[in-house]
Each structure stands twice: as structure tokens, then as C-alpha cells.
Design a protein around this motif. Structure first.
Motif, PDB file in Angstrom:
ATOM      1  N   ASP A 214     -30.819 -27.137  31.532  1.00  0.00           N
ATOM      2  CA  ASP A 214     -30.293 -26.034  30.817  1.00  0.00           C
ATOM      3  C   ASP A 214     -30.143 -24.805  31.856  1.00  0.00           C
ATOM      4  O   ASP A 214     -31.255 -24.701  32.625  1.00  0.00           O
ATOM      5  CB  ASP A 214     -31.070 -25.544  29.617  1.00  0.00           C
ATOM      6  CG  ASP A 214     -30.827 -26.746  28.637  1.00  0.00           C
ATOM      7  OD1 ASP A 214     -30.065 -27.374  28.570  1.00  0.00           O
ATOM      8  OD2 ASP A 214     -31.849 -26.649  27.633  1.00  0.00           O
ATOM      9  N   ALA A 215     -29.225 -24.063  31.924  1.00  0.00           N
ATOM     10  CA  ALA A 215     -29.331 -22.748  32.487  1.00  0.00           C
ATOM     11  C   ALA A 215     -30.116 -21.674  31.938  1.00  0.00           C
ATOM     12  O   ALA A 215     -29.935 -21.504  30.711  1.00  0.00           O
ATOM     13  CB  ALA A 215     -27.763 -22.101  32.622  1.00  0.00           C
ATOM     14  N   ILE A 216     -30.911 -21.174  32.992  1.00  0.00           N
ATOM     15  CA  ILE A 216     -31.720 -20.126  32.445  1.00  0.00           C
ATOM     16  C   ILE A 216     -31.711 -19.045  33.629  1.00  0.00           C
ATOM     17  O   ILE A 216     -31.602 -19.126  34.759  1.00  0.00           O
ATOM     18  CB  ILE A 216     -33.376 -20.655  32.613  1.00  0.00           C
ATOM     19  CG1 ILE A 216     -33.689 -21.949  31.790  1.00  0.00           C
ATOM     20  CG2 ILE A 216     -34.372 -19.735  32.249  1.00  0.00           C
ATOM     21  CD1 ILE A 216     -34.915 -22.615  31.850  1.00  0.00           C
TER      22      ILE A 216
ATOM     23  N   PHE B 196     -32.536 -13.206  37.814  1.00  0.00           N
ATOM     24  CA  PHE B 196     -33.013 -14.491  38.157  1.00  0.00           C
ATOM     25  C   PHE B 196     -32.258 -15.383  37.513  1.00  0.00           C
ATOM     26  O   PHE B 196     -31.334 -15.452  36.476  1.00  0.00           O
ATOM     27  CB  PHE B 196     -34.481 -14.599  37.324  1.00  0.00           C
ATOM     28  CG  PHE B 196     -34.952 -16.262  37.207  1.00  0.00           C
ATOM     29  CD1 PHE B 196     -35.686 -16.519  38.495  1.00  0.00           C
ATOM     30  CD2 PHE B 196     -34.621 -16.760  36.277  1.00  0.00           C
ATOM     31  CE1 PHE B 196     -36.201 -17.957  38.449  1.00  0.00           C
ATOM     32  CE2 PHE B 196     -35.041 -18.198  36.007  1.00  0.00           C
ATOM     33  CZ  PHE B 196     -35.713 -18.630  37.317  1.00  0.00           C
ATOM     34  N   PHE B 197     -32.216 -16.819  38.180  1.00  0.00           N
ATOM     35  CA  PHE B 197     -31.311 -17.827  37.638  1.00  0.00           C
ATOM     36  C   PHE B 197     -31.898 -19.142  38.338  1.00  0.00           C
ATOM     37  O   PHE B 197     -32.208 -19.150  39.543  1.00  0.00           O
ATOM     38  CB  PHE B 197     -29.658 -17.544  37.862  1.00  0.00           C
ATOM     39  CG  PHE B 197     -29.297 -17.370  39.275  1.00  0.00           C
ATOM     40  CD1 PHE B 197     -29.296 -18.603  40.162  1.00  0.00           C
ATOM     41  CD2 PHE B 197     -29.098 -16.236  39.749  1.00  0.00           C
ATOM     42  CE1 PHE B 197     -28.792 -18.470  41.408  1.00  0.00           C
ATOM     43  CE2 PHE B 197     -28.700 -16.082  41.071  1.00  0.00           C
ATOM     44  CZ  PHE B 197     -28.564 -17.029  42.013  1.00  0.00           C
ATOM     45  N   ASN B 198     -31.597 -20.414  37.649  1.00  0.00           N
ATOM     46  CA  ASN B 198     -32.297 -21.608  38.034  1.00  0.00           C
ATOM     47  C   ASN B 198     -31.231 -22.124  38.601  1.00  0.00           C
ATOM     48  O   ASN B 198     -29.824 -21.842  38.631  1.00  0.00           O
ATOM     49  CB  ASN B 198     -32.899 -22.057  36.848  1.00  0.00           C
ATOM     50  CG  ASN B 198     -31.919 -22.640  35.849  1.00  0.00           C
ATOM     51  OD1 ASN B 198     -30.772 -22.296  35.732  1.00  0.00           O
ATOM     52  ND2 ASN B 198     -32.527 -23.467  34.987  1.00  0.00           N
ATOM     53  N   GLN B 199     -31.117 -23.625  39.097  1.00  0.00           N
ATOM     54  CA  GLN B 199     -29.975 -24.231  39.681  1.00  0.00           C
ATOM     55  C   GLN B 199     -29.290 -24.838  38.810  1.00  0.00           C
ATOM     56  O   GLN B 199     -28.009 -24.755  38.909  1.00  0.00           O
ATOM     57  CB  GLN B 199     -30.643 -25.630  40.556  1.00  0.00           C
ATOM     58  CG  GLN B 199     -31.640 -25.607  41.550  1.00  0.00           C
ATOM     59  CD  GLN B 199     -31.039 -24.465  42.738  1.00  0.00           C
ATOM     60  OE1 GLN B 199     -29.651 -25.149  42.969  1.00  0.00           O
ATOM     61  NE2 GLN B 199     -31.623 -24.086  43.603  1.00  0.00           N
TER      62      GLN B 199
ATOM     63  N   PRO C 161     -13.271 -26.736  32.265  1.00  0.00           N
ATOM     64  CA  PRO C 161     -13.558 -26.092  31.354  1.00  0.00           C
ATOM     65  C   PRO C 161     -15.075 -26.681  30.802  1.00  0.00           C
ATOM     66  O   PRO C 161     -14.865 -27.640  30.342  1.00  0.00           O
ATOM     67  CB  PRO C 161     -12.740 -25.770  30.248  1.00  0.00           C
ATOM     68  CG  PRO C 161     -11.315 -26.361  31.149  1.00  0.00           C
ATOM     69  CD  PRO C 161     -11.714 -27.292  31.905  1.00  0.00           C
ATOM     70  N   ARG C 162     -16.056 -25.799  30.662  1.00  0.00           N
ATOM     71  CA  ARG C 162     -17.053 -26.279  30.070  1.00  0.00           C
ATOM     72  C   ARG C 162     -17.561 -25.352  28.885  1.00  0.00           C
ATOM     73  O   ARG C 162     -17.583 -24.176  29.008  1.00  0.00           O
ATOM     74  CB  ARG C 162     -18.261 -26.487  30.849  1.00  0.00           C
ATOM     75  CG  ARG C 162     -18.082 -27.015  32.333  1.00  0.00           C
ATOM     76  CD  ARG C 162     -17.688 -28.586  32.010  1.00  0.00           C
ATOM     77  NE  ARG C 162     -18.937 -29.411  31.401  1.00  0.00           N
ATOM     78  CZ  ARG C 162     -18.635 -30.700  31.206  1.00  0.00           C
ATOM     79  NH1 ARG C 162     -17.574 -31.237  31.457  1.00  0.00           N
ATOM     80  NH2 ARG C 162     -19.851 -31.602  30.714  1.00  0.00           N
ATOM     81  N   THR C 163     -18.176 -25.855  27.754  1.00  0.00           N
ATOM     82  CA  THR C 163     -18.549 -25.025  26.715  1.00  0.00           C
ATOM     83  C   THR C 163     -20.101 -25.069  26.683  1.00  0.00           C
ATOM     84  O   THR C 163     -20.741 -26.002  26.802  1.00  0.00           O
ATOM     85  CB  THR C 163     -18.015 -25.610  25.428  1.00  0.00           C
ATOM     86  OG1 THR C 163     -16.616 -25.511  25.486  1.00  0.00           O
ATOM     87  CG2 THR C 163     -18.396 -24.860  24.186  1.00  0.00           C
ATOM     88  N   TYR C 164     -20.847 -23.731  26.559  1.00  0.00           N
ATOM     89  CA  TYR C 164     -22.315 -23.698  26.677  1.00  0.00           C
ATOM     90  C   TYR C 164     -22.609 -23.162  25.318  1.00  0.00           C
ATOM     91  O   TYR C 164     -22.004 -21.901  24.800  1.00  0.00           O
ATOM     92  CB  TYR C 164     -22.670 -22.942  27.889  1.00  0.00           C
ATOM     93  CG  TYR C 164     -22.573 -23.471  28.996  1.00  0.00           C
ATOM     94  CD1 TYR C 164     -23.607 -24.390  29.552  1.00  0.00           C
ATOM     95  CD2 TYR C 164     -21.177 -23.230  29.502  1.00  0.00           C
ATOM     96  CE1 TYR C 164     -23.253 -24.811  30.771  1.00  0.00           C
ATOM     97  CE2 TYR C 164     -21.156 -24.024  30.973  1.00  0.00           C
ATOM     98  CZ  TYR C 164     -22.111 -24.781  31.608  1.00  0.00           C
ATOM     99  OH  TYR C 164     -21.921 -25.577  32.710  1.00  0.00           O
TER     100      TYR C 164
ATOM    101  N   ILE D  13     -30.499 -18.653  27.791  1.00  0.00           N
ATOM    102  CA  ILE D  13     -30.708 -20.248  28.078  1.00  0.00           C
ATOM    103  C   ILE D  13     -29.434 -20.818  27.437  1.00  0.00           C
ATOM    104  O   ILE D  13     -29.176 -20.686  26.290  1.00  0.00           O
ATOM    105  CB  ILE D  13     -31.792 -20.536  27.412  1.00  0.00           C
ATOM    106  CG1 ILE D  13     -33.302 -19.974  27.851  1.00  0.00           C
ATOM    107  CG2 ILE D  13     -31.937 -22.347  27.627  1.00  0.00           C
ATOM    108  CD1 ILE D  13     -34.443 -20.614  26.974  1.00  0.00           C
ATOM    109  N   SER D  14     -28.693 -21.391  28.374  1.00  0.00           N
ATOM    110  CA  SER D  14     -27.201 -22.065  27.915  1.00  0.00           C
ATOM    111  C   SER D  14     -27.300 -23.334  28.141  1.00  0.00           C
ATOM    112  O   SER D  14     -27.839 -23.920  29.217  1.00  0.00           O
ATOM    113  CB  SER D  14     -26.275 -21.322  28.858  1.00  0.00           C
ATOM    114  OG  SER D  14     -26.158 -19.833  28.648  1.00  0.00           O
ATOM    115  N   ARG D  15     -26.954 -24.166  27.036  1.00  0.00           N
ATOM    116  CA  ARG D  15     -26.981 -25.677  27.277  1.00  0.00           C
ATOM    117  C   ARG D  15     -25.464 -25.960  27.168  1.00  0.00           C
ATOM    118  O   ARG D  15     -24.739 -25.598  26.343  1.00  0.00           O
ATOM    119  CB  ARG D  15     -27.653 -26.224  26.040  1.00  0.00           C
ATOM    120  CG  ARG D  15     -27.625 -27.729  26.098  1.00  0.00           C
ATOM    121  CD  ARG D  15     -28.589 -28.347  24.925  1.00  0.00           C
ATOM    122  NE  ARG D  15     -30.205 -28.245  25.538  1.00  0.00           N
ATOM    123  CZ  ARG D  15     -31.142 -28.631  25.182  1.00  0.00           C
ATOM    124  NH1 ARG D  15     -31.001 -29.240  23.672  1.00  0.00           N
ATOM    125  NH2 ARG D  15     -32.192 -28.382  25.443  1.00  0.00           N
TER     126      ARG D  15
END
Length: 358
Positions: free
Chosen positions: A213-215, A226-229, A284-287, A307-309
Motif C-alpha cells: 500500500d502507498a504510505i 515522506f512516502f514509501n516505494q 488509470p488506477r483507482t485507489y 494510506i492508499s490501496r
């Protein structure tokens, strides 16, 4: 308590720092006390030396006052001797106030005082009888004894002054060592605290980087803190950068929608979830983004975290299910025969139009 200190090294270091501080304060108090005693001893040495000089000069005045030399005057000699006795009395008072360190020194000053009082009695008798001379045997012996006692007291005072200087040097060295120990303890304490903090941050960072998940976290202006990979993949080859906002990596309409959601979070100061559409190199992606307000150490609002999934596949599967359901309902409605469907699990009944005309 010992076991708790073993479990918490920071508490042991903090206790060590407090003990070192207490030692430093005690040594500083001792140093101040010794410095105060040294100043009084210096003044006392000066006073006794002046007493010796006034006694010698005063006796010369009264002894040679009858000679042909006009420089010697009996009145001035008596005045000098009286002043010397007054100075000696003040010296006795100062000597009693923690200046004399040993019983031998106190005995020497007691003898000095007795000799001074004896000579003072002879001097008062001479002042009462102006015709008497102060050069008699009794007066000479009394003065000689007083000078000897003063010399002995002066020597002991000078030795006491030397001892006080040595004690002050020792106290200063001890104070310096205690200060160094305190500083080392504080440095070790800060180092341990910083190392624990860094270790915790490394663990949190490892967890965040391992998540699919995007954090991320942003400041109030929308710039990334801050952001993760996983979050870095939003921008594709452009890549996210710290201190940059979504407008540098996403389309304007997408960045605007995300910024509006972030502003809503900061205004309401509550956690909320949003579905956000982002264009990526894979399409396109939906989070599904769960966001909340970010607070600093002072409790002030400093931005927003999220936090985006990626729910693109789930949304696609939901659309396929909806399309299949719509097709099935269309086929059922187009049948000429009446059809009634009973769902035993939900206790629901469905029918088509033809079933209504049966």
C-alpha cells in the motif's frame, strides 16, 4: 528497582546524570566555601602583619620620644599601639569564624590574645599617667611577648592560607572532573535516546517500505514529507520527490481532486476514506485512500497522512458482476414464460413481467 533499570537503560543513564549533577553542585558549594575561607584568611594575614608593623613603630615612638629627634612623638606612639591592639581584637574575632582549622592554630591565637590583653592593660596605665615612660622592663617584656605571639600567629595563618589554596585547587579539580562526568553522562544519555529513536524510525521505515500500500505524509501546503516505494510508483518515471506536491507528478485534474480531499481532512480534522483516480504508466488506477490529520510534537496541525490501496482489480470485478447481473435481468425480463425465483438463503422472491399475467 534494579530490574527496572536493567530493562530501561535510559532510566539508569538519567539517574547517573542526576547523581553527577548533585555531585557537581556539592563540589561547587565546597569550592565556594573554601574560596570564602581563603579570602578571610588573606584579610587576616594582612591584619596581623599590620598589627606587627604598628606595634614596632608605636614602641619606637614612645621609646624615643624623649630624644632629640622630633620625629618621634609619644602621643603618636600610643595611638599606633592602641590601633594595633584594636586590629588584633578584630583579628581574634575573624579567627574564630571558621578560619582556624586546627586546635594548634586556635591555641596560638588564644596566647596571642592573652598577650595582647596584658600589653593593653600596661598601655592603659601609661595613658592614665602621662609622666610614665613605656620603655620599662615590664613593658618591653610584654611587647616582646606580644611580638613573638603575633609572629607565631602570622606564621600559622600563612600556613593555613597555603593549605586553603591547596584545598581550593583540589576542589576545583574535583569540580572539573564532576562536570566532565556530568557532560559525558548527558552525552551518553542523548546518544542512547537518539539511537533508540533512530532504531524505531528504521523499523517504521522498513515496515512502510515493505508495504504494498502507498504510505505517505504531506505538509499543509501539500508537499511530501515522506512516502514509501509504493507511493513513489504513482508518478512513474517522473518519480515523487520530497518537498514537491502532486502537481509536479500528476495531471492537473487528478492533483486538484487529491488536494481538495486533503484540504477537507485538514479542515474537518477527522479520518476519512476516498476513492481517488490516478494515471500511472500502467494506465488509470483507482485507489482507496484513508487519510487523517497529521500533528506535530506541540499538538499543532502540520499536514495530512494517508494510506492508499490499489483497488483497480476489485473495481473491475465489481463492474463485471454488475454487467453480468444486468444481462441476466434483461434475459429474464424478455422471456415469454412467467418465471418466479425463490432465494432460500435470503428469503427473497424475484419474478419477471410474464409471471404477473399468469
Amino acid at each position: 528497582m534494579t530490574s527496572s533499570l536493567r530493562r530501561d537503560p535510559g532510566s539508569a543513564l538519567l539517574l547517573t546524570a542526576w547523581i553527577s549533577l548533585a555531585i557537581c553542585l556539592g563540589l561547587a558549594g565546597l569550592h565556594y566555601y573554601e574560596m570564602h575561607r581563603l579570602k578571610r584568611a588573606e584579610r587576616l594575614v594582612h591584619d596581623v602583619a599590620r598589627v606587627k608593623d604598628d606595634l614596632a613603630l608605636g614602641f619606637l615612638h614612645v621609646t624615643l620620644s624623649g630624644s632629640d629627634e622630633r620625629a618621634w612623638r609619644r602621643e603618636q606612639g600610643i595611638s599606633l599601639l592602641s590601633q594595633a591592639l584594636r586590629d588584633s581584637e578584630r583579628s581574634f574575632a575573624d579567627a574564630r569564624n571558621d578560619v582556624l582549622g586546627s586546635s594548634l592554630e586556635q591555641h596560638a591565637f588564644s596566647a596571642f590574645r592573652e598577650s595582647s590583653q596584658h600589653f593593653g592593660a600596661l598601655l592603659k596605665a601609661a595613658e592614665a599617667n602621662p609622666e610614665s615612660r613605656l620603655s620599662g622592663v615590664d613593658v618591653r617584656l610584654a611587647l616582646a611577648d606580644l611580638m613573638r605571639r603575633a609572629q607565631s600567629a602570622d606564621g600559622m595563618l600563612r600556613q593555613e592560607r597555603s593549605n586553603l589554596k591547596a584545598d581550593m585547587s583540589k576542589a576545583f579539580v574535583a569540580l572539573l572532573g564532576g562536570s566532565v562526568l556530568l557532560l559525558l553522562g548527558l552525552c551518553v544519555l542523548l546518544y542512547r535516546k537518539e539511537r533508540e529513536r533512530a532504531s524505531s524510525l528504521l523499523v517504521l521505515n522498513a515496515i512502510a517500505q515493505s508495504s504494498t500500500d502507498a504510505i505517505y505524509a504531506k505538509d499543509t501546503a501539500g508537499r511530501y514529507l515522506f512516502f514509501n516505494q509504493a507511493a513513489a510508483g504513482f508518478a512513474g518515471e517522473r518519480r515523487l520527490k520530497l518537498s514537491e506536491s502532486d502537481r509536479q507528478s500528476l495531471r492537473d485534474e487528478e492533483a486538484g481532486a487529491i488536494a481538495a480531499n486533503d484540504a477537507q481532512i485538514m479542515a474537518g480534522r477527522v479520518n476519512r476514506s476516498y476513492e481517488e483516480l490516478v494515471s500511472t504508466p500502467a494506465g488509470p488506477r483507482t485507489y482507496l485512500s484513508t487519510k487523517g490529520p497529521l500533528w506535530d510534537a506541540r499538538g499543532q496541525l502540520s499536514g495530512v497522512f494517508g494510506i492508499s490501496r490499489d483497488i483497480t482489480e476489485r473495481k473491475h470485478a465489481e463492474r463485471l458482476v454488475e454487467e453480468s447481473r444486468a444481462k441476466l435481468e434483461s434475459v429474464i425480463e424478455s422471456l415469454q414464460e412467467g418465471l418466479i425465483i425463490v432465494d432460500c438463503e435470503t428469503d427473497s422472491v424475484h419474478w419477471n413481467r410474464s409471471a404477473l399475467t399468469m
